[in-house]
Design a protein around this motif. Sequence first.
Motif, PDB file in Angstrom:
ATOM      1  N   ILE A   1      43.813  44.291  38.338  1.00 42.92           N
ATOM      2  CA  ILE A   1      43.756  44.911  37.722  1.00 42.92           C
ATOM      3  C   ILE A   1      44.355  45.873  36.097  1.00 42.92           C
ATOM      4  O   ILE A   1      43.995  47.411  35.935  1.00 42.92           O
ATOM      5  CB  ILE A   1      45.316  44.886  37.474  1.00 42.92           C
ATOM      6  CG1 ILE A   1      46.111  46.296  37.957  1.00 42.92           C
ATOM      7  CG2 ILE A   1      46.283  44.436  37.112  1.00 42.92           C
ATOM      8  CD1 ILE A   1      48.074  46.761  38.553  1.00 42.92           C
ATOM      9  N   GLU A   2      43.661  45.078  34.710  1.00 39.67           N
ATOM     10  CA  GLU A   2      43.842  46.237  33.416  1.00 39.67           C
ATOM     11  C   GLU A   2      42.516  46.244  33.952  1.00 39.67           C
ATOM     12  O   GLU A   2      42.537  47.284  32.823  1.00 39.67           O
ATOM     13  CB  GLU A   2      43.090  44.530  32.354  1.00 39.67           C
ATOM     14  CG  GLU A   2      44.989  43.483  32.654  1.00 39.67           C
ATOM     15  CD  GLU A   2      44.703  42.385  33.742  1.00 39.67           C
ATOM     16  OE1 GLU A   2      43.812  42.137  34.473  1.00 39.67           O
ATOM     17  OE2 GLU A   2      46.039  41.664  33.662  1.00 39.67           O
ATOM     18  N   ASP A   3      41.661  46.079  34.571  1.00 36.29           N
ATOM     19  CA  ASP A   3      40.614  47.051  33.961  1.00 36.29           C
ATOM     20  C   ASP A   3      40.836  48.646  34.946  1.00 36.29           C
ATOM     21  O   ASP A   3      39.964  49.815  34.686  1.00 36.29           O
ATOM     22  CB  ASP A   3      39.238  46.534  35.263  1.00 36.29           C
ATOM     23  CG  ASP A   3      38.786  45.395  35.033  1.00 36.29           C
ATOM     24  OD1 ASP A   3      39.437  44.822  33.412  1.00 36.29           O
ATOM     25  OD2 ASP A   3      37.819  44.455  36.019  1.00 36.29           O
ATOM     26  N   MET A   4      41.992  48.892  34.911  1.00 38.75           N
ATOM     27  CA  MET A   4      42.478  50.266  35.689  1.00 38.75           C
ATOM     28  C   MET A   4      42.710  51.083  34.919  1.00 38.75           C
ATOM     29  O   MET A   4      43.504  51.914  35.224  1.00 38.75           O
ATOM     30  CB  MET A   4      43.186  50.203  36.793  1.00 38.75           C
ATOM     31  CG  MET A   4      42.651  48.950  38.030  1.00 38.75           C
ATOM     32  SD  MET A   4      41.230  49.666  38.607  1.00 38.75           S
ATOM     33  CE  MET A   4      41.846  51.885  39.429  1.00 38.75           C
ATOM     34  N   LYS A   5      43.463  50.179  33.491  1.00 47.14           N
ATOM     35  CA  LYS A   5      44.171  51.011  32.219  1.00 47.14           C
ATOM     36  C   LYS A   5      42.967  52.541  32.141  1.00 47.14           C
ATOM     37  O   LYS A   5      41.908  51.937  32.234  1.00 47.14           O
ATOM     38  CB  LYS A   5      43.453  50.042  30.708  1.00 47.14           C
ATOM     39  CG  LYS A   5      44.560  48.669  30.834  1.00 47.14           C
ATOM     40  CD  LYS A   5      44.278  48.268  29.951  1.00 47.14           C
ATOM     41  CE  LYS A   5      45.121  46.889  29.970  1.00 47.14           C
ATOM     42  NZ  LYS A   5      45.371  46.201  28.504  1.00 47.14           N
ATOM     43  N   GLY A   6      43.772  53.039  31.852  1.00 47.49           N
ATOM     44  CA  GLY A   6      43.396  54.625  31.110  1.00 47.49           C
ATOM     45  C   GLY A   6      43.051  55.292  33.289  1.00 47.49           C
ATOM     46  O   GLY A   6      42.263  56.080  33.311  1.00 47.49           O
ATOM     47  N   LYS A   7      43.360  54.722  33.399  1.00 45.05           N
ATOM     48  CA  LYS A   7      43.173  55.397  36.217  1.00 45.05           C
ATOM     49  C   LYS A   7      44.519  55.539  36.134  1.00 45.05           C
ATOM     50  O   LYS A   7      45.659  54.970  35.350  1.00 45.05           O
ATOM     51  CB  LYS A   7      42.592  53.922  36.577  1.00 45.05           C
ATOM     52  CG  LYS A   7      40.952  53.553  35.981  1.00 45.05           C
ATOM     53  CD  LYS A   7      40.128  54.844  36.185  1.00 45.05           C
ATOM     54  CE  LYS A   7      38.803  54.361  35.405  1.00 45.05           C
ATOM     55  NZ  LYS A   7      37.984  55.097  35.221  1.00 45.05           N
ATOM     56  N   ARG A   8      44.835  55.914  37.098  1.00 45.03           N
ATOM     57  CA  ARG A   8      45.822  56.625  37.793  1.00 45.03           C
ATOM     58  C   ARG A   8      45.822  55.963  39.145  1.00 45.03           C
ATOM     59  O   ARG A   8      44.717  56.052  40.323  1.00 45.03           O
ATOM     60  CB  ARG A   8      45.385  57.916  37.862  1.00 45.03           C
ATOM     61  CG  ARG A   8      45.486  59.399  37.617  1.00 45.03           C
ATOM     62  CD  ARG A   8      44.663  60.440  37.438  1.00 45.03           C
ATOM     63  NE  ARG A   8      43.911  59.773  37.742  1.00 45.03           N
ATOM     64  CZ  ARG A   8      42.954  61.303  39.053  1.00 45.03           C
ATOM     65  NH1 ARG A   8      43.041  62.109  38.827  1.00 45.03           N
ATOM     66  NH2 ARG A   8      41.441  61.172  39.265  1.00 45.03           N
ATOM     67  N   LEU A   9      47.436  54.960  38.978  1.00 49.96           N
ATOM     68  CA  LEU A   9      47.773  53.896  40.209  1.00 49.96           C
ATOM     69  C   LEU A   9      48.798  54.565  40.370  1.00 49.96           C
ATOM     70  O   LEU A   9      49.664  55.112  40.361  1.00 49.96           O
ATOM     71  CB  LEU A   9      47.216  52.864  40.123  1.00 49.96           C
ATOM     72  CG  LEU A   9      46.475  51.786  39.036  1.00 49.96           C
ATOM     73  CD1 LEU A   9      45.832  50.176  39.101  1.00 49.96           C
ATOM     74  CD2 LEU A   9      45.106  52.286  40.163  1.00 49.96           C
ATOM     75  N   GLY A  10      48.592  54.783  42.226  1.00 45.93           N
ATOM     76  CA  GLY A  10      49.573  55.429  43.262  1.00 45.93           C
ATOM     77  C   GLY A  10      50.339  54.216  43.970  1.00 45.93           C
ATOM     78  O   GLY A  10      49.679  53.178  44.548  1.00 45.93           O
ATOM     79  N   ALA A  11      51.781  53.966  44.209  1.00 51.75           N
ATOM     80  CA  ALA A  11      52.390  53.137  44.862  1.00 51.75           C
ATOM     81  C   ALA A  11      53.522  54.083  45.589  1.00 51.75           C
ATOM     82  O   ALA A  11      54.367  54.994  44.744  1.00 51.75           O
ATOM     83  CB  ALA A  11      53.083  51.622  44.080  1.00 51.75           C
ATOM     84  N   GLN A  12      54.649  53.071  46.701  1.00 47.96           N
ATOM     85  CA  GLN A  12      56.053  53.658  46.539  1.00 47.96           C
ATOM     86  C   GLN A  12      56.834  53.316  45.896  1.00 47.96           C
ATOM     87  O   GLN A  12      57.057  52.409  45.582  1.00 47.96           O
ATOM     88  CB  GLN A  12      56.218  53.377  48.677  1.00 47.96           C
ATOM     89  CG  GLN A  12      56.914  54.587  48.567  1.00 47.96           C
ATOM     90  CD  GLN A  12      57.518  53.762  50.737  1.00 47.96           C
ATOM     91  OE1 GLN A  12      56.354  52.579  51.011  1.00 47.96           O
ATOM     92  NE2 GLN A  12      58.545  54.173  50.924  1.00 47.96           N
ATOM     93  N   ILE A  13      57.448  55.337  45.519  1.00 52.37           N
ATOM     94  CA  ILE A  13      58.239  54.829  44.820  1.00 52.37           C
ATOM     95  C   ILE A  13      59.584  53.149  45.129  1.00 52.37           C
ATOM     96  O   ILE A  13      60.357  52.938  46.468  1.00 52.37           O
ATOM     97  CB  ILE A  13      59.203  56.208  44.560  1.00 52.37           C
ATOM     98  CG1 ILE A  13      60.479  55.792  43.732  1.00 52.37           C
ATOM     99  CG2 ILE A  13      60.131  56.329  46.037  1.00 52.37           C
ATOM    100  CD1 ILE A  13      61.340  57.232  43.115  1.00 52.37           C
ATOM    101  N   GLY A  14      60.192  52.513  43.766  1.00 49.61           N
ATOM    102  CA  GLY A  14      61.047  51.743  43.802  1.00 49.61           C
ATOM    103  C   GLY A  14      60.417  50.471  44.750  1.00 49.61           C
ATOM    104  O   GLY A  14      61.335  49.678  45.160  1.00 49.61           O
ATOM    105  N   THR A  15      58.578  50.100  44.947  1.00 54.00           N
ATOM    106  CA  THR A  15      58.853  48.449  45.500  1.00 54.00           C
ATOM    107  C   THR A  15      57.836  48.450  45.109  1.00 54.00           C
ATOM    108  O   THR A  15      58.263  48.621  43.414  1.00 54.00           O
ATOM    109  CB  THR A  15      57.488  49.113  46.475  1.00 54.00           C
ATOM    110  OG1 THR A  15      56.332  49.926  45.644  1.00 54.00           O
ATOM    111  CG2 THR A  15      57.656  50.583  47.042  1.00 54.00           C
TER     112      THR A  15
END
Length: 248
Positions: A125-139
């Motif tokens: 997941i460190e490879d995603m620095k500078g990227k936009r990652l989404g998740a459901q709020i509060g999870t």
Amino acid sequence: MFRSCLLALAILCMGACVALAAPMKVTVAHDATWPPMEFMDDSRNLVGYSIDYIDAVAKEAGFEVEHQNIAWDGIFAGLAGKKYDVIASSVTITEERAKVMDFTTPYYEVRQALIVPKSVDVAGIEDMKGKRLGAQIGTTGFMAIKKVDGINALTFDEIGLAMEALSTGRLDGVVCDDPVATNYILENADYAAKMKVALIIPTDEPEYYGFAVAKDRKELLELLNKGIAAVKEKGIEDELRKKWMGPK
């Protein structure tokens, strides 16, 4: 007249016994946007692993269930406000949550998965620095993103909205529970053509789902744990896993 009085008394006693024997009804809240754990089928029925599991627990422990579909962003407030008795909605047991609610014995071990476009190679997941990652709020998916500095973490009311944002290029990745990630890829041909489950995010401690109850519901907690123990011991849990997740 004496016999009539005795008969009336007997009828009253029988009615009282029937009332006492009536099974307890427990209202259970689910955010039905999290397949295959809890979601709405084509007929708008609540279905999924957690639905079947709590139904099996109820059968084993001797109570009835009334299911309610509740939006995730208000689901914990509703429990505190006594709007329902139990939350069975893929709720991860955390120390922070355990301060304000009680959890049953765990009923499912879960991991956080990263979904990315098929063209993207990622080792961590460190490879995603500078990227936009989404998740459901509060999870816990969102919590996993926030642990890594340099990632632009975006929240969505439903995980399906995050998946659609990834599909249309408005996100670079999505993080969610691994059975949910797998389900979205396997059950949606468009997503399967564009995306992949790239990796499971490593953690120091395992993550488990539990059914949540208010702090003052110890008897209900014990009843739920009794049912969970029976579901595990009788092999019902294994059958539900096969039904909703397939063979291991």
